[in-house]
Enzyme design. Structure first.
Site, mmCIF file in Angstrom:
data_model
loop_
_atom_site.group_PDB
_atom_site.id
_atom_site.type_symbol
_atom_site.label_atom_id
_atom_site.label_comp_id
_atom_site.label_asym_id
_atom_site.label_seq_id
_atom_site.Cartn_x
_atom_site.Cartn_y
_atom_site.Cartn_z
ATOM 1 N N HIS A 151 -27.581 -23.328 -18.801
ATOM 2 C CA HIS A 151 -26.725 -23.831 -17.730
ATOM 3 C C HIS A 151 -25.265 -23.578 -18.096
ATOM 4 C CE1 HIS A 151 -25.883 -27.174 -20.410
ATOM 5 N NE2 HIS A 151 -27.180 -27.369 -20.542
HETATM 6 P P1 TYD Z 1 -29.449 -31.040 -20.926
HETATM 7 O O1 TYD Z 1 -27.963 -31.056 -20.980
HETATM 8 O O2 TYD Z 1 -30.092 -30.299 -19.788
HETATM 9 O O3 TYD Z 1 -30.049 -30.450 -22.274
HETATM 10 P P2 TYD Z 1 -29.715 -29.100 -23.059
HETATM 11 O O4 TYD Z 1 -28.642 -28.392 -22.323
HETATM 12 O O5 TYD Z 1 -29.323 -29.528 -24.401
HETATM 13 O O6 TYD Z 1 -30.978 -28.317 -23.129
HETATM 14 O O7 TYD Z 1 -29.955 -32.541 -20.968
HETATM 15 C C1 TYD Z 1 -31.322 -32.866 -21.119
HETATM 16 C C2 TYD Z 1 -31.554 -34.237 -20.497
HETATM 17 O O8 TYD Z 1 -30.789 -35.226 -21.174
HETATM 18 C C3 TYD Z 1 -31.149 -34.304 -19.034
HETATM 19 O O9 TYD Z 1 -32.150 -35.058 -18.350
HETATM 20 C C4 TYD Z 1 -29.863 -35.080 -19.033
HETATM 21 C C5 TYD Z 1 -29.942 -35.931 -20.276
HETATM 22 N N1 TYD Z 1 -28.622 -36.145 -20.905
HETATM 23 C C6 TYD Z 1 -28.002 -37.379 -20.801
HETATM 24 O O10 TYD Z 1 -28.521 -38.337 -20.187
HETATM 25 N N2 TYD Z 1 -26.793 -37.570 -21.404
HETATM 26 C C7 TYD Z 1 -26.178 -36.580 -22.099
HETATM 27 O O11 TYD Z 1 -25.060 -36.783 -22.651
HETATM 28 C C8 TYD Z 1 -26.817 -35.287 -22.178
HETATM 29 C C9 TYD Z 1 -26.179 -34.141 -22.914
HETATM 30 C C10 TYD Z 1 -28.036 -35.133 -21.575
#
Ligand code: TYD
Length: 131
Positions: free
Chosen positions: A47
């Site tokens: 993303h």
């Molecule tokens: P995401 O940012 O998509 O993970 P990555 O980019 O590391 O693969 O986040 C994964 C899940 O965690 C998503 O459901 C949102 C949640 N999340 C939070 O609740 N708070 C946060 O600070 C972050 C980074 C993620």
């Protein structure tokens, strides 16, 4: 994007590194999160953020950060706990090739906001090219 070298205090008892708001980190830190216990072969990210800026640190072990600026793809391997990768807003990122027991620390200038995520690569590319 750029690599930031954090201060390193070395003595016979071991090493210490640190970062502080607006000195080593080019923004005010609002949030810190970390990624760990990543199973072999898994990828994180996939993303971009419209506004959020981040610095990513391999506190332990190693992994690759693949960044796409809408035109070109850059792969940066992180494997030193005294180095950070500054990722400005509007960079598509994927984190991959995590070593066993690796620990990714991410500091951000924003509170968590799902509305700031761009999770569709074509949409990201269009926005970036029309910016
Ligand atoms: P995401 O940012 O998509 O993970 P990555 O980019 O590391 O693969 O986040 C994964 C899940 O965690 C998503 O459901 C949102 C949640 N999340 C939070 O609740 N708070 C946060 O600070 C972050 C980074 C993620």
């Amino acid at each position: 994007m750029r690599i930031i070298n954090f201060p390193k205090i070395l003595d016979e008892r071991g090493n210490l590194s640190f970062f502080q708001n607006s000195a080593e980190i080019p923004f005010d830190i609002k949030r810190v999160y970390w990624i760990y216990d990543v199973p072999g072969g898994e990828m994180r990210g996939g993303h971009a953020f419209k506004e959020q800026q981040e610095v990513i640190v391999a506190l332990s072990g190693s992994f690759d950060v693949v960044l796409h600026d809408g035109k070109d793809r850059h792969k940066i391997s992180l494997n030193r706990s005294y180095m950070g990768l500054y990722v400005p807003s509007m960079y598509w990122r994927e984190l991959e090739n995590f070593s066993t027991n690796s620990l990714a620390l991410i500091v951000s200038d924003c509170a968590y906001d799902e509305g700031d995520y761009l999770r569709d690569f074509d949409q990201f590319k269009n926005l970036k090219q029309n910016a």
